[in-house]
Design a protein around this motif. Sequence first.
Motif, PDB file in Angstrom:
ATOM      1  N   GLY A   1     -22.500   4.504 -24.763  1.00 22.24           N
ATOM      2  CA  GLY A   1     -22.694   4.582 -26.000  1.00 22.24           C
ATOM      3  C   GLY A   1     -21.620   5.425 -26.775  1.00 22.24           C
ATOM      4  N   GLY A   2     -21.473   5.090 -28.042  1.00 20.58           N
ATOM      5  CA  GLY A   2     -20.472   5.909 -28.714  1.00 20.58           C
ATOM      6  C   GLY A   2     -20.456   7.459 -28.910  1.00 20.58           C
TER       7      GLY A   2
ATOM      8  N   GLN B   1     -18.702   8.937 -25.936  1.00 19.50           N
ATOM      9  CA  GLN B   1     -17.156   8.728 -25.973  1.00 19.50           C
ATOM     10  C   GLN B   1     -16.708   9.875 -26.924  1.00 19.50           C
ATOM     11  OE1 GLN B   1     -14.983   6.394 -24.775  1.00 19.50           O
ATOM     12  NE2 GLN B   1     -16.385   5.000 -24.065  1.00 19.50           N
TER      13      GLN B   1
ATOM     14  N   VAL C   1     -18.035  -6.589 -27.171  1.00 20.73           N
ATOM     15  CA  VAL C   1     -18.140  -5.509 -26.260  1.00 20.73           C
ATOM     16  C   VAL C   1     -19.393  -4.610 -26.971  1.00 20.73           C
ATOM     17  CG1 VAL C   1     -17.307  -3.690 -25.376  1.00 20.73           C
ATOM     18  CG2 VAL C   1     -15.748  -5.471 -25.454  1.00 20.73           C
TER      19      VAL C   1
ATOM     20  N   ARG D   1     -23.026  -2.196 -25.887  1.00 16.19           N
ATOM     21  CA  ARG D   1     -24.518  -1.569 -25.013  1.00 16.19           C
ATOM     22  C   ARG D   1     -25.194  -3.134 -25.434  1.00 16.19           C
ATOM     23  NH1 ARG D   1     -27.862   1.167 -27.181  1.00 16.19           N
ATOM     24  NH2 ARG D   1     -26.720   1.336 -29.040  1.00 16.19           N
TER      25      ARG D   1
ATOM     26  N   LYS E   1     -27.385  -5.046 -31.492  1.00 14.58           N
ATOM     27  CA  LYS E   1     -25.916  -5.709 -31.627  1.00 14.58           C
ATOM     28  C   LYS E   1     -25.921  -7.017 -31.788  1.00 14.58           C
ATOM     29  CE  LYS E   1     -24.546  -1.530 -30.313  1.00 14.58           C
ATOM     30  NZ  LYS E   1     -24.066  -0.568 -31.190  1.00 14.58           N
TER      31      LYS E   1
ATOM     32  N   GLY F   1     -20.982  -5.623 -21.589  1.00 17.25           N
ATOM     33  CA  GLY F   1     -21.800  -4.537 -22.115  1.00 17.25           C
ATOM     34  C   GLY F   1     -22.115  -3.678 -20.890  1.00 17.25           C
ATOM     35  N   ASN F   2     -22.468  -2.317 -21.473  1.00 13.12           N
ATOM     36  CA  ASN F   2     -23.066  -1.468 -20.276  1.00 13.12           C
ATOM     37  C   ASN F   2     -24.282  -1.061 -20.675  1.00 13.12           C
ATOM     38  OD1 ASN F   2     -22.476   0.150 -22.656  1.00 13.12           O
ATOM     39  ND2 ASN F   2     -21.117   1.288 -21.656  1.00 13.12           N
TER      40      ASN F   2
ATOM     41  N   VAL G   1     -20.821  -4.350 -16.927  1.00 17.89           N
ATOM     42  CA  VAL G   1     -20.165  -3.398 -16.118  1.00 17.89           C
ATOM     43  C   VAL G   1     -19.835  -2.175 -16.857  1.00 17.89           C
ATOM     44  CG1 VAL G   1     -19.127  -5.075 -14.460  1.00 17.89           C
ATOM     45  CG2 VAL G   1     -18.068  -4.691 -16.751  1.00 17.89           C
ATOM     46  N   GLN G   2     -19.531  -1.121 -16.362  1.00 11.96           N
ATOM     47  CA  GLN G   2     -19.071  -0.136 -16.819  1.00 11.96           C
ATOM     48  C   GLN G   2     -17.351   0.003 -16.534  1.00 11.96           C
ATOM     49  OE1 GLN G   2     -19.602   1.735 -19.848  1.00 11.96           O
ATOM     50  NE2 GLN G   2     -17.344   2.314 -19.461  1.00 11.96           N
TER      51      GLN G   2
ATOM     52  N   VAL H   1     -12.614  -3.103 -21.084  1.00 18.57           N
ATOM     53  CA  VAL H   1     -12.956  -3.279 -22.455  1.00 18.57           C
ATOM     54  C   VAL H   1     -11.749  -3.184 -23.317  1.00 18.57           C
ATOM     55  CG1 VAL H   1     -13.842  -1.962 -24.633  1.00 18.57           C
ATOM     56  CG2 VAL H   1     -15.082  -2.187 -22.240  1.00 18.57           C
TER      57      VAL H   1
ATOM     58  N   PHE I   1     -22.019   3.344 -36.988  1.00 21.73           N
ATOM     59  CA  PHE I   1     -20.677   3.043 -37.063  1.00 21.73           C
ATOM     60  C   PHE I   1     -20.243   2.750 -36.108  1.00 21.73           C
ATOM     61  CE2 PHE I   1     -16.321   4.439 -37.507  1.00 21.73           C
ATOM     62  CZ  PHE I   1     -16.181   4.266 -38.820  1.00 21.73           C
TER      63      PHE I   1
ATOM     64  N   LEU J   1     -18.122   2.358 -33.026  1.00 21.39           N
ATOM     65  CA  LEU J   1     -16.727   2.553 -32.429  1.00 21.39           C
ATOM     66  C   LEU J   1     -15.865   1.278 -31.838  1.00 21.39           C
ATOM     67  CD1 LEU J   1     -17.223   5.757 -30.458  1.00 21.39           C
ATOM     68  CD2 LEU J   1     -16.523   5.575 -32.899  1.00 21.39           C
ATOM     69  N   THR J   2     -16.764   0.281 -31.425  1.00 22.57           N
ATOM     70  CA  THR J   2     -15.937  -0.989 -30.939  1.00 22.57           C
ATOM     71  C   THR J   2     -15.217  -1.623 -31.897  1.00 22.57           C
ATOM     72  OG1 THR J   2     -18.193  -2.223 -31.238  1.00 22.57           O
ATOM     73  CG2 THR J   2     -17.590  -1.323 -28.848  1.00 22.57           C
TER      74      THR J   2
ATOM     75  N   GLU K   1     -12.219   0.312 -32.257  1.00 21.11           N
ATOM     76  CA  GLU K   1     -11.277   0.074 -31.167  1.00 21.11           C
ATOM     77  C   GLU K   1     -10.514  -1.079 -31.314  1.00 21.11           C
ATOM     78  OE1 GLU K   1     -14.247   2.777 -28.391  1.00 21.11           O
ATOM     79  OE2 GLU K   1     -14.380   0.576 -28.304  1.00 21.11           O
TER      80      GLU K   1
HETATM   81  N1  UDP Z   1     -18.531   0.526 -24.123  1.00 20.82           N
HETATM   82  C1  UDP Z   1     -17.938   0.544 -23.022  1.00 20.82           C
HETATM   83  N2  UDP Z   1     -18.249  -0.512 -22.225  1.00 20.82           N
HETATM   84  C2  UDP Z   1     -19.087  -1.325 -22.607  1.00 20.82           C
HETATM   85  C3  UDP Z   1     -19.556  -1.415 -23.886  1.00 20.82           C
HETATM   86  C4  UDP Z   1     -19.403  -0.416 -24.593  1.00 20.82           C
HETATM   87  O1  UDP Z   1     -17.075   1.212 -22.593  1.00 20.82           O
HETATM   88  O2  UDP Z   1     -19.464  -2.315 -21.779  1.00 20.82           O
HETATM   89  C5  UDP Z   1     -17.920   1.963 -25.214  1.00 20.82           C
HETATM   90  C6  UDP Z   1     -17.165   1.138 -26.350  1.00 20.82           C
HETATM   91  O3  UDP Z   1     -15.828   1.008 -25.993  1.00 20.82           O
HETATM   92  C7  UDP Z   1     -17.404   2.381 -27.323  1.00 20.82           C
HETATM   93  C8  UDP Z   1     -18.843   2.649 -27.086  1.00 20.82           C
HETATM   94  O4  UDP Z   1     -18.922   2.360 -25.675  1.00 20.82           O
HETATM   95  O5  UDP Z   1     -16.447   3.257 -27.141  1.00 20.82           O
HETATM   96  C9  UDP Z   1     -19.848   2.160 -27.933  1.00 20.82           C
HETATM   97  O6  UDP Z   1     -19.940   2.685 -29.281  1.00 20.82           O
HETATM   98  P1  UDP Z   1     -20.234   2.189 -30.403  1.00 20.82           P
HETATM   99  O7  UDP Z   1     -20.380   3.204 -31.631  1.00 20.82           O
HETATM  100  O8  UDP Z   1     -19.629   0.796 -30.719  1.00 20.82           O
HETATM  101  O9  UDP Z   1     -21.861   1.779 -30.209  1.00 20.82           O
HETATM  102  P2  UDP Z   1     -23.113   2.325 -29.675  1.00 20.82           P
HETATM  103  O10 UDP Z   1     -23.335   2.120 -28.045  1.00 20.82           O
HETATM  104  O11 UDP Z   1     -22.988   3.845 -29.607  1.00 20.82           O
HETATM  105  O12 UDP Z   1     -24.413   2.138 -30.401  1.00 20.82           O
END
Ligand code: UDP
Length: 410
Positions: free
Chosen positions: A44-45, A48, A224, A226, A231, A255-256, A284-285, A290, A309, A311-312, A315
């Motif tokens: 999750g963002g 990060q 990419v 969660r 999503k 996804g993770n 996978v993480q 990514v 918002f 982050l993906t 990115e």
């Molecule tokens: N992310 C990741 N691996 C994954 C899916 C997501 O590292 O398989 C990272 C992605 O790059 C981003 C964050 O998790 O930095 C997700 O943040 P975002 O704001 O897009 O969504 P959130 O999960 O917070 O709703």
Amino acid sequence: MSALDGIGAYERYVGKATVRRIEAKARPLRDMHVLHMNSTYSGGGVSQILSSLTLLMNSLGIQTGWRVVHGPPDFFSVTKKFHNALQGAEINLTGRKKEIYERVIHENAVRNHLDHDMVFIHDPQPLPLITHYRKKSPWVWRCHLDLTAPNQKVWNYLVPFVERYDAVVLSCGEFGQDLKKPQVFFTPGIDPFSIVNRELSESAVDERLAHYGIPTDLPLVVQVSRFDHWKDPEGVVRAFEKARKKEECTLVLVGNVATDDPEGAEVYRSLLAHKNERIIVLSVQDGALVNALQRRAAVVLQKSIREGFGLTVSEAMWKGAAVIGGNVGGIRHQIRDGETGFLVSTVDEAAERIVRLLRDPDLGQRLGRAAHERVRECFLFPHTVEQYLDLIGSFEPEFRLRGGVGSSCG
Ligand code: UDP
């Protein structure tokens, strides 16, 4: 380079003047003791953001810690339901759910001795903590969710907790609520030095894709995220299926699963039914994967139905990708439709934009160049640091917030 090297390392992206301004804003706050608390260290963002933010704040001389709420699966099941309801879903708000939520937070309060000069509580999971302390400093609730249309039952239940805070930070103006406390708006940033964003050679990209057996013979369409219904991975699969009838391509859904999100495994399992030679679904993480996918993709999708918002989105834009985002929440501030990517509201629109981008790579490159520049101007990490410094520096005695804090971009 990384956040460990301090704010000076970011000069190459945001210029000397911005770095000097940030250092000057941090100086009067030196030696303050600040705490951030959320509900997961990974996935999750928010995690990060906190991993870079806490390092950079320490490098600026502000003693900034990061703690995480602990709780049993029941607790995270309840808080994910609250999360969903705050983004507009229905909920059966029973006394049992409230009891689990409030009891686990009470337990966390007993274990955490918070006497910091400033406390930031992120998202709904730890929200009621504030009721258990004799407050001697400003407390801020930072909600990262899309509050366009919160379920009123849950919102009304949470408001008495929210209104104990001295300020509320939301990601965009449209999420503002009718509250007795001041609300400010921060558009989050991404860290260009994180594993997900740092420079990657073509051979390193090839290596990561080969490692997971991702074919590169056809253009890649990538999402990419969660594994979460918000999503809309199901919508991505349908858009891809439609687009593929007109242009050949491969879909990669990566996804993770965040530790505070118990629904992820089920969403992932439901997607496995769509897997085939041209639809790759990976749980996978792997930040480098990514990074590689966002660099190599012909099209990056973020077809969210609600998004505080994404982050993906930033990115992928940072890497010059052609991004198609859901026309919702924070994504509307990130992408300017037709200039820095596309905004879509339906599966058909998404399919049409995928086809258009696959047929016209120059268009994708043009959008990607503008997208990169937009992220550099508005959504890189130094902006995030500056927003927090402005907020911390804006509290007057009695914890009143002076005006003028918030995002100038977006
Ligand atoms: N992310 C990741 N691996 C994954 C899916 C997501 O590292 O398989 C990272 C992605 O790059 C981003 C964050 O998790 O930095 C997700 O943040 P975002 O704001 O897009 O969504 P959130 O999960 O917070 O709703």
